[in-house]
Structure formats: structure tokens, C-alpha cells
Design a protein around this motif. Structure first.
Motif, mmCIF file in Angstrom:
data_model
loop_
_atom_site.group_PDB
_atom_site.id
_atom_site.type_symbol
_atom_site.label_atom_id
_atom_site.label_comp_id
_atom_site.label_asym_id
_atom_site.label_seq_id
_atom_site.Cartn_x
_atom_site.Cartn_y
_atom_site.Cartn_z
ATOM 1 N N ARG A 154 -3.468 0.518 -3.160
ATOM 2 C CA ARG A 154 -3.018 -0.854 -2.879
ATOM 3 C C ARG A 154 -2.679 -1.552 -4.192
ATOM 4 O O ARG A 154 -3.452 -1.514 -5.141
ATOM 5 N N ASN A 162 -7.505 2.193 -5.505
ATOM 6 C CA ASN A 162 -7.574 3.275 -4.534
ATOM 7 C C ASN A 162 -8.239 2.758 -3.266
ATOM 8 O O ASN A 162 -9.225 2.015 -3.332
ATOM 9 N N THR A 182 -4.756 6.013 0.096
ATOM 10 C CA THR A 182 -3.597 5.269 -0.399
ATOM 11 C C THR A 182 -4.015 4.425 -1.604
ATOM 12 O O THR A 182 -5.203 4.345 -1.935
ATOM 13 N N THR A 185 0.857 -1.181 0.000
ATOM 14 C CA THR A 185 0.000 0.000 0.000
ATOM 15 C C THR A 185 0.894 1.232 0.000
ATOM 16 O O THR A 185 1.837 1.330 0.789
ATOM 17 N N TYR A 186 0.574 2.188 -0.894
ATOM 18 C CA TYR A 186 1.445 3.334 -1.105
ATOM 19 C C TYR A 186 0.666 4.636 -0.962
ATOM 20 O O TYR A 186 -0.426 4.772 -1.502
ATOM 21 N N ALA A 187 1.260 5.578 -0.262
ATOM 22 C CA ALA A 187 0.639 6.883 -0.024
ATOM 23 C C ALA A 187 1.093 7.866 -1.104
ATOM 24 O O ALA A 187 1.731 8.881 -0.822
#
Length: 156
Positions: A109, A102, A107, A40-42
């Protein structure tokens, strides 16, 4: 006669394995030993999407389908290493299915799934490729982790 030939092929295959007459024509890619995917990326969806495509391009992995709206990418097969024996050879290949979604917290995924396939080539031709992912779960996980690492390099 056919059963005798099949037995002889299996016997020769076993003999080749035990006598060291097997050679490997390459290795599968591997992630850095200490790398752990984030999943998971912000970051904005567009940046992550571009990072995924850049990672595939830089590693010469072609795509079969790309649908940004649904967040799904399917790659073509990548040739894996083969094993050659006296009278037959084993071929491997793998491909990726990647999704980017989203999340409600802002974040994104990413889910990378690798499918590993194998075929045996003998004097009567090649067998169809078959899915061997369940028997090679650790290999599939390594290949997935490697791709996560490539993606993370692109989005930093």
C-alpha cells in the motif's frame, strides 16, 4: 501611518485582482483526467520502492529523507506557480510525504500526502511560508493523484 499603509496595500491588491493586473508564471502539474490511483499494488515491495524513487527522479523532485526499512520518503519543496501583482507577489510550493507498507495479503500500500504552502512577497520582504493545504484540498488531491500516476508509469 502603518494602518494606512496596510489598507493601501490591501486596496491595491484587490484592485490588481479585479483589473486583471495579475499574471501566472506557470501551472501546477495535473494528472490525466481519467486516471484513478490504485493505492495498493500486487508487486514486490522492492519493485514498488524503486518505482517511487524513479518517478521522483524523472520528475526532478529531490528527496530530503529516504528510509526503505520504515517505508518513508519525504521530498524537498517543489516550486509552484506564482502570482505577480503591482507591488507584491504570492509564491507557492509543495512537497510530498510518501509511505509504502507491506500488507498481510502480500500487496503493498502506498500513501502520498501533499502539503501546499504559500508566501507573500512585498516591499518589506517576504512573509514566512505557511501551510495552505486545508484551503486548497482539491489542489493537494490533484498533486497527489499526479504523483500516483507517475509512480504507476514506473512500475508497469
Amino acid at each position: 501611518m502603518k494602518k494606512t499603509l496596510q489598507f493601501a496595500l490591501v486596496f491595491i491588491f484587490a484592485l490588481a485582482l479585479s483589473s486583471g493586473c495579475v499574471s501566472d508564471n506557470g501551472k501546477f502539474v495535473e494528472p490525466t483526467a481519467s486516471f484513478i490511483p490504485k493505492y495498493t499494488y500486487a508487486i514486490p515491495y522492492d519493485k514498488l520502492w524503486s518505482g517511487i524513487l524513479d518517478a521522483l527522479d524523472k520528475n526532478r523532485i529531490t528527496t530530503v529523507s529516504v528510509d526503505k526499512a520504515s517505508g518513508v520518503i519525504s521530498t524537498d519543496y517543489v516550486a509552484g506557480p506564482g502570482t505577480f501583482m503591482v507591488i507584491m507577489a504570492q509564491s507557492t510550493r509543495y512537497k510530498y510525504n510518501i509511505t509504502a507498507r507491506n500488507q498481510s495479503d502480500g500487496t503493498v500500500r502506498v500513501n502520498v500526502i501533499c502539503k501546499v504552502e504559500s508566501s507573500i512577497n512585498g516591499e518589506n520582504g517576504a512573509s514566512p511560508y505557511r501551510d495552505v493545504t486545508p484551503q486548497n484540498a482539491a489542489l493537494a488531491k490533484k498533486l497527489e493523484t499526479w504523483l500516483y500516476e507517475q509512480i504507476e508509469k514506473e512500475i508497469q
